[in-house]
Design a protein around this motif. Sequence first.
Motif, PDB file in Angstrom:
ATOM      1  N   THR A 165       0.824  -1.205   0.000  1.00  0.00           N
ATOM      2  CA  THR A 165       0.000   0.000   0.000  1.00  0.00           C
ATOM      3  C   THR A 165       0.863   1.262   0.000  1.00  0.00           C
ATOM      4  N   LYS A 166       1.980   1.229   0.703  1.00  0.00           N
ATOM      5  CA  LYS A 166       2.875   2.387   0.715  1.00  0.00           C
ATOM      6  C   LYS A 166       3.455   2.637  -0.677  1.00  0.00           C
ATOM      7  N   GLU A 167       3.842   1.566  -1.360  1.00  0.00           N
ATOM      8  CA  GLU A 167       4.381   1.690  -2.712  1.00  0.00           C
ATOM      9  C   GLU A 167       3.316   2.188  -3.678  1.00  0.00           C
ATOM     10  N   ALA A 168       2.089   1.698  -3.532  1.00  0.00           N
ATOM     11  CA  ALA A 168       0.992   2.132  -4.395  1.00  0.00           C
ATOM     12  C   ALA A 168       0.707   3.615  -4.203  1.00  0.00           C
ATOM     13  N   GLU A 169       0.733   4.100  -2.965  1.00  0.00           N
ATOM     14  CA  GLU A 169       0.523   5.526  -2.698  1.00  0.00           C
ATOM     15  C   GLU A 169       1.625   6.371  -3.337  1.00  0.00           C
ATOM     16  N   ARG A 170       2.853   5.880  -3.283  1.00  0.00           N
ATOM     17  CA  ARG A 170       3.973   6.606  -3.878  1.00  0.00           C
ATOM     18  C   ARG A 170       3.801   6.694  -5.388  1.00  0.00           C
ATOM     19  N   ILE A 171       3.384   5.613  -6.013  1.00  0.00           N
ATOM     20  CA  ILE A 171       3.205   5.591  -7.461  1.00  0.00           C
ATOM     21  C   ILE A 171       2.059   6.501  -7.877  1.00  0.00           C
ATOM     22  N   VAL A 172       0.968   6.486  -7.125  1.00  0.00           N
ATOM     23  CA  VAL A 172      -0.178   7.349  -7.445  1.00  0.00           C
ATOM     24  C   VAL A 172       0.212   8.817  -7.310  1.00  0.00           C
ATOM     25  N   ALA A 173       0.952   9.164  -6.264  1.00  0.00           N
ATOM     26  CA  ALA A 173       1.383  10.549  -6.074  1.00  0.00           C
ATOM     27  C   ALA A 173       2.289  10.996  -7.226  1.00  0.00           C
ATOM     28  N   ARG A 174       3.180  10.119  -7.648  1.00  0.00           N
ATOM     29  CA  ARG A 174       4.076  10.448  -8.755  1.00  0.00           C
ATOM     30  C   ARG A 174       3.281  10.637 -10.046  1.00  0.00           C
ATOM     31  N   SER A 175       2.309   9.763 -10.263  1.00  0.00           N
ATOM     32  CA  SER A 175       1.477   9.860 -11.461  1.00  0.00           C
ATOM     33  C   SER A 175       0.679  11.162 -11.478  1.00  0.00           C
TER      34      SER A 175
END
Length: 61
Positions: A22-32
């Motif tokens: 979930t932490k990695e997914a949040e990071r990817i969404v923020a970057r996107s």
Amino acid sequence: MPPLIFLAVVGAIGYAGYKKLTKEAERIVARSRREEKEARSGSQGTLVQDPKTGVYTIAKD
């Protein structure tokens, strides 16, 4: 008793994996979202201010 210990260990590993995912997914969404915002505005990067020197530089991922 050993099956309970095994299940507890598997559960702990599963929970840790879920939190990391979930932490990695949040990071990817923020970057996107940041990249999408930059594309809409036509900018070539996001500026961030260095707290020590006060100089603005382009953010690095």
